[in-house]
Design an enzyme around this catalytic site. Structure first.
Site, mmCIF file in Angstrom:
data_model
loop_
_atom_site.group_PDB
_atom_site.id
_atom_site.type_symbol
_atom_site.label_atom_id
_atom_site.label_comp_id
_atom_site.label_asym_id
_atom_site.label_seq_id
_atom_site.Cartn_x
_atom_site.Cartn_y
_atom_site.Cartn_z
ATOM 1 N N ARG A 178 19.972 43.080 77.382
ATOM 2 C CA ARG A 178 18.965 42.453 78.262
ATOM 3 C C ARG A 178 18.038 43.455 78.934
ATOM 4 N NH1 ARG A 178 23.558 39.555 79.206
ATOM 5 N NH2 ARG A 178 23.531 37.519 78.192
ATOM 6 N N LYS B 168 3.237 46.583 75.505
ATOM 7 C CA LYS B 168 3.358 45.587 74.427
ATOM 8 C C LYS B 168 4.277 46.160 73.365
ATOM 9 C CE LYS B 168 -0.971 42.988 74.418
ATOM 10 N NZ LYS B 168 -2.161 42.667 73.607
ATOM 11 N N GLU C 86 -10.011 54.122 68.215
ATOM 12 C CA GLU C 86 -9.541 53.495 69.465
ATOM 13 C C GLU C 86 -10.089 54.257 70.680
ATOM 14 O OE1 GLU C 86 -7.892 50.659 69.379
ATOM 15 O OE2 GLU C 86 -6.943 50.582 67.400
ATOM 16 N N LYS D 113 -7.098 52.543 79.851
ATOM 17 C CA LYS D 113 -6.120 51.504 79.492
ATOM 18 C C LYS D 113 -5.221 51.205 80.687
ATOM 19 C CE LYS D 113 -3.052 49.503 76.202
ATOM 20 N NZ LYS D 113 -2.531 49.421 74.844
ATOM 21 N N GLU E 5 -2.360 40.033 79.754
ATOM 22 C CA GLU E 5 -3.526 39.615 78.978
ATOM 23 C C GLU E 5 -3.938 38.166 79.245
ATOM 24 O OE1 GLU E 5 -3.864 41.416 75.030
ATOM 25 O OE2 GLU E 5 -4.945 39.641 74.367
ATOM 26 N N ARG F 265 -7.558 42.271 79.933
ATOM 27 C CA ARG F 265 -6.873 43.067 78.920
ATOM 28 C C ARG F 265 -7.372 42.723 77.521
ATOM 29 N NH1 ARG F 265 -0.535 45.062 78.620
ATOM 30 N NH2 ARG F 265 -0.779 46.181 76.670
ATOM 31 N N ASN G 69 -9.242 44.289 72.804
ATOM 32 C CA ASN G 69 -9.265 43.783 71.429
ATOM 33 C C ASN G 69 -10.652 43.891 70.793
ATOM 34 O OD1 ASN G 69 -6.544 43.076 71.520
ATOM 35 N ND2 ASN G 69 -7.024 41.111 72.476
ATOM 36 N N HIS H 149 -11.125 43.845 67.080
ATOM 37 C CA HIS H 149 -9.842 43.505 66.452
ATOM 38 C C HIS H 149 -9.858 42.176 65.700
ATOM 39 C CE1 HIS H 149 -8.512 46.990 68.608
ATOM 40 N NE2 HIS H 149 -7.288 46.883 68.139
ATOM 41 N N HIS I 129 -8.656 42.747 62.098
ATOM 42 C CA HIS I 129 -7.437 42.154 61.530
ATOM 43 C C HIS I 129 -7.758 41.372 60.270
ATOM 44 C CE1 HIS I 129 -5.080 42.295 65.590
ATOM 45 N NE2 HIS I 129 -5.060 43.432 64.938
ATOM 46 N N HIS J 104 -5.401 50.525 60.003
ATOM 47 C CA HIS J 104 -5.733 49.720 61.188
ATOM 48 C C HIS J 104 -6.989 50.218 61.937
ATOM 49 C CE1 HIS J 104 -5.072 47.254 64.750
ATOM 50 N NE2 HIS J 104 -5.119 48.349 65.487
HETATM 51 N N1 LIG Z 1 1.842 48.114 71.286
HETATM 52 C C1 LIG Z 1 0.550 48.188 71.268
HETATM 53 O O1 LIG Z 1 -0.134 47.964 72.295
HETATM 54 C C2 LIG Z 1 -0.140 48.560 69.984
HETATM 55 C C3 LIG Z 1 -1.505 48.867 70.003
HETATM 56 C C4 LIG Z 1 -2.094 49.262 68.793
HETATM 57 C C5 LIG Z 1 -1.335 49.353 67.635
HETATM 58 N N2 LIG Z 1 -0.006 49.045 67.667
HETATM 59 C C6 LIG Z 1 0.827 49.149 66.467
HETATM 60 O O2 LIG Z 1 0.866 50.523 66.099
HETATM 61 C C7 LIG Z 1 1.186 50.607 64.712
HETATM 62 C C8 LIG Z 1 0.314 51.677 64.082
HETATM 63 O O3 LIG Z 1 0.594 52.904 64.704
HETATM 64 P P1 LIG Z 1 0.195 54.291 64.030
HETATM 65 O O4 LIG Z 1 -1.198 54.214 63.551
HETATM 66 O O5 LIG Z 1 0.590 55.337 65.000
HETATM 67 O O6 LIG Z 1 1.079 54.280 62.705
HETATM 68 P P2 LIG Z 1 2.504 54.914 62.317
HETATM 69 O O7 LIG Z 1 3.440 54.878 63.436
HETATM 70 O O8 LIG Z 1 2.898 54.222 61.062
HETATM 71 O O9 LIG Z 1 2.130 56.419 61.980
HETATM 72 C C9 LIG Z 1 1.243 56.702 60.918
HETATM 73 C C10 LIG Z 1 1.844 57.728 59.964
HETATM 74 O O10 LIG Z 1 1.760 59.025 60.544
HETATM 75 C C11 LIG Z 1 3.032 59.669 60.509
HETATM 76 N N3 LIG Z 1 3.058 60.541 61.676
HETATM 77 C C12 LIG Z 1 3.209 60.173 62.971
HETATM 78 N N4 LIG Z 1 3.032 61.225 63.771
HETATM 79 C C13 LIG Z 1 2.781 62.291 62.974
HETATM 80 C C14 LIG Z 1 2.486 63.647 63.230
HETATM 81 N N5 LIG Z 1 2.372 64.136 64.472
HETATM 82 N N6 LIG Z 1 2.293 64.479 62.162
HETATM 83 C C15 LIG Z 1 2.349 63.980 60.905
HETATM 84 N N7 LIG Z 1 2.594 62.691 60.601
HETATM 85 C C16 LIG Z 1 2.805 61.856 61.639
HETATM 86 C C17 LIG Z 1 4.022 58.556 60.489
HETATM 87 O O11 LIG Z 1 5.240 58.966 59.933
HETATM 88 C C18 LIG Z 1 3.306 57.513 59.636
HETATM 89 O O12 LIG Z 1 3.509 57.809 58.277
HETATM 90 C C19 LIG Z 1 0.967 49.225 64.134
HETATM 91 O O13 LIG Z 1 2.220 48.681 63.837
HETATM 92 C C20 LIG Z 1 0.281 48.456 65.251
HETATM 93 O O14 LIG Z 1 0.620 47.083 65.239
HETATM 94 C C21 LIG Z 1 0.593 48.658 68.819
#
Ligand SMILES: NC(=O)c1ccc[n+]([C@@H]2O[C@H](COP(=O)([O-])OP(=O)(O)OC[C@H]3O[C@@H](n4cnc5c(N)ncnc54)[C@H](O)[C@@H]3O)[C@@H](O)[C@H]2O)c1
Length: 370
Positions: free
Chosen positions: A126, A148, A190, A232, A242, A246, A250, A253, A257, A271
């Site tokens: 929990r 999030k 971003e 942020k 949101e 907030r 987006n 987005h 998406h 993305h």
């Molecule tokens: N929670 C939120 O508010 C929020 C906001 C935006 C996106 N997201 C989520 O984030 C995810 C995308 O995140 P991302 O773009 O970081 O992708 P990711 O976590 O998949 O990382 C991208 C790639 O880079 C590699 N990597 C990470 N750090 C590295 C480093 N320092 N050196 C070399 N390689 C490295 C990872 O292994 C992976 O292969 C999606 O699932 C999306 O839905 C969440």
């Protein structure tokens, strides 16, 4: 023991759940000192195998040096881990480590690891505290901040989740040096988003300094990350769940998406690239509706292109998705309320707003031309 060095500290003002974001180059070696007051007993460190190969050992060393019993859990890289199967595997590993509700789970990785770990920590017993050590630019400026957390369902991305704020975020910009160029640029989209949605002075600063940050200038990158986090943090403090402001985060987005879905969430479009094109489309739609001066949209697109980001649907490799298909994807997006699409549009650079009053014909024509 050396003093922790944080070039910038941003606080997310959420009352008793407030937390600090430490941004600096070389922060990783200070993580032990920063986490020691927050953790005791076993400290699980969740990461993916790419990041584990490069950055896990120094992190475990600093944690152990600070007297913490740090133990790694290594997940497969990529969205595949943000799944029910990934959650089952991670929560099983956390339970095997006998983590209790006074524990602290550490997420070391990009948005995938941050989202999965935050969600697992949020539901485990929990609610267990967690710390974010983001290693992608996207995670440092966006996903690690704001609480999030989610996994994906077969029906769509991020559909199973909860709000669970981290206890601390430590963003070491030096970790970005090992990030593939394409991932770095995707995260930069971003960063640009913050200027576009709410701060024309920051946008102007990025026009001058963004190329330096992307080219390895540590000071410029720390400033870009810290300012993005500050923006942020301010928005999240005003509207954690949101219900209002907030949603401005987006920007780009809804279109982004749809483009990701139309390209099958494949390597054709990551993305951040979808967000970049989506923001350009949002500017174009705003111009078409007479809401935004054309020169602001042109200036915005010029900066995306100068940074090496895609800025138009025709920049997507392997063929252009059609307008009808994109609209179909948008209609399935979670940002639909009462059958109307929600868009973030702009009155100009730095002046985004939320609207549901957008004629479908205008959307179609932007998707055909953009
Ligand atoms: N929670 C939120 O508010 C929020 C906001 C935006 C996106 N997201 C989520 O984030 C995810 C995308 O995140 P991302 O773009 O970081 O992708 P990711 O976590 O998949 O990382 C991208 C790639 O880079 C590699 N990597 C990470 N750090 C590295 C480093 N320092 N050196 C070399 N390689 C490295 C990872 O292994 C992976 O292969 C999606 O699932 C999306 O839905 C969440």
């Amino acid at each position: 023991m050396s003093e922790p060095v944080s070039d910038s500290k941003v606080t997310v003002g959420l009352g008793e759940r407030a937390y600090d974001i430490h941004v600096g180059s070389g922060m990783l070696k200070h993580v032990g000192e920063l986490l020691a007051p927050l953790a005791k007993g076993v400290v699980p460190v969740v990461t993916d195998s790419h990041v584990a190969d490069i950055h896990l050992t120094p992190l475990l060393e600093t944690l152990r040096h600070a007297g913490l019993d740090a133990r790694a859990i290594v997940m497969p890289p990529g969205e595949v881990s943000k799944s029910f199967a990934g959650l089952e595997r991670l929560s099983g590993a956390l339970l095997d480590m006998e983590i209790d509700r006074k524990g602290l789970v550490v997420a070391l990785g990009g948005g995938v690891i941050g989202d999965l770990t935050g969600f697992a920590a949020g539901v485990l017993k929990r609610g267990v505290a967690f710390a974010q050590i983001p290693t992608t630019l996207l995670a440092q400026v966006d996903s690690s901040v704001g609480g999030k957390t989610a996994i994906n369902a077969p029906q769509g991305k991020n559909l199973i989740g909860l709000f669970h704020q981290p206890r601390i975020v430590i963003a070491d910009t030096a970790l970005l040096k090992t990030l593939p160029r394409r991932e770095l640029l995707a995260g930069y989209a971003e960063v640009v988003k913050y200027g576009a949605l709410g701060d024309v002075n920051f946008f102007e600063w990025l026009e001058l300094n963004g190329p330096k940050a992307l080219g390895g200038d540590e000071n410029a990158m720390v400033k870009a990350v810290a300012h993005s986090c500050q923006m942020k943090a301010d928005i999240v403090a005003r509207d954690e769940r949101e219900t209002g402001d907030r949603a401005l985060l987006n920007l780009g987005h809804t279109f982004g998406h749809a483009l990701e879905a139309a390209t099958g969430f494949s390597s054709r479009l990551v993305h951040g690239e979808g967000v970049a094109i989506g923001m350009a489309l949002a500017f174009q739609l705003s111009v078409k509706l007479g809401l935004c001066p054309g020169q602001d949209a042109e200036r915005f697109v010029r900066h995306l292109k100068a940074s090496g980001l895609p800025a138009s649907i025709s920049d997507i490799a392997g063929g252009r998705p059609g307008a009808a298909e994109l609209i179909r994807h948008m209609a399935h997006d979670k940002k639909v309320t009462d059958g109307k699409l929600t868009f973030i549009l702009v009155h100009g650079l730095g002046r985004a707003f939320v609207t549901r009053d957008v004629p479908l014909e205008a959307v179609k024509s932007v998707l055909t031309e953009g």
